[in-house]
Design a protein around this motif. Structure first.
Motif: not given
Length: 276
Positions: A170-184
């Motif tokens: 989860i943490a790495r996906f949010r780091e690597r994918v634009p806009t993902a940090p704000d997505a549930p």
């Protein structure tokens, strides 16, 4: 006028992509024209096209049945303004686990590279990045649906072991994918029949259920009640997937700080799709 896309990313193994045959692609499971898909494989790979079940999975895994992504997308669409669209991004591969795989090669563990075995985290990040580029300005990742654990449960992984791998993903996906940090990031529970038949899955099940207590911005979707698998223990039938999609949607609303609404449950019983 296209006002941009809300991307719904679907990750995991077979219940994420679906294995059933009783879905109705031209009936109750037909998708609104504003729901589209960015396929990784098949004749439409790399293009945005109208969503139709079954959705093509990642890495040339044979298309199966209907997963929870389409039912979730239908509920999400009802909350959007008319100019917004939903883009499904299927990135699941059946029979795969974090550190070892079953019926199909692939591992989800971040940074794990085994000879001849695709790293599915890297494949998914690349696929979602391509989908965002194809979707164009104003588009974003709206939600990530994760349904996985049968392979890891079959190896008796503990709650702590599985949670560590999932939380890292989860943490790495949010780091690597634009806009993902704000997505549930929403995780779904394994079917009740599977857990009853395989007590060694208890650690994985506990890790999935505990995700919202460990990781901010996540949600948990309970499994459908017993009686919604088509092969005795493991794979959800079409109605089970409709119910799971509704559970994911309620988890999405909860992660967004909005109260779950009754329409989610009723839509799972008789989904409707808007007319063009």
């Amino acid at each position: 006028m296209n006002g941009g896309y809300e991307l719904v990313v679907v990750l995991g193994q077979s219940n994420a992509s679906g294995t059933n045959a009783d879905f109705e692609p031209d009936g109750r499971d037909a998708r609104d024209p504003r729901i589209e898909v960015f396929a990784a494989t098949g004749p439409d790979a790399g293009r945005i096209v109208p969503a139709r079940e079954p959705l093509a999975p990642l890495l040339h895994h044979p298309p199966g049945g209907m997963g929870p992504g389409g039912p979730f997308a239908a509920l999400l669409l009802a909350t959007l303004p008319p100019q917004r669209r939903v883009l499904l991004v299927p990135a699941a591969v059946g029979g795969t686990g974090f550190r070892a795989h079953g019926s199909h090669p692939g591992v989800w563990k971040v940074g794990l590279h085994l000879p001849g075995v695709p790293n599915l985290f890297e494949e998914a990040v690349a696929h979602v990045g391509a989908a965002l580029r194809a979707a164009g300005p104003g588009s974003r990742v709206a939600a990530v649906l994760w349904h996985q654990g049968e392979t890891d449960g079959g190896r008796g992984r503990t709650e702590r072991e599985y949670a560590a791998d999932l939380d890292e993903l989860i943490a790495r996906f949010r780091e690597r994918v634009p806009t993902a940090p704000d997505a549930p990031f929403l995780v779904g529970q394994l079917p009740a029949e599977r857990l009853a038949a395989h007590p060694g899955h208890a650690g994985v099940a506990a890790a999935l259920a505990g995700t919202p207590h460990r990781v901010p911005g996540t949600g948990f979707a309970p499994a459908p009640p017993p009686g919604h698998v088509h092969d005795v223990t493991t794979h959800l039938d079409a109605q089970g997937q409709r119910l799971l999609g509704a559970a994911y949607f309620e988890a999405y609303l909860g992660a967004r700080g909005r109260s779950p609404v009754p329409v989610a449950a009723s839509a799972a019983q008789e989904p409707e799709h808007a007319q063009p």
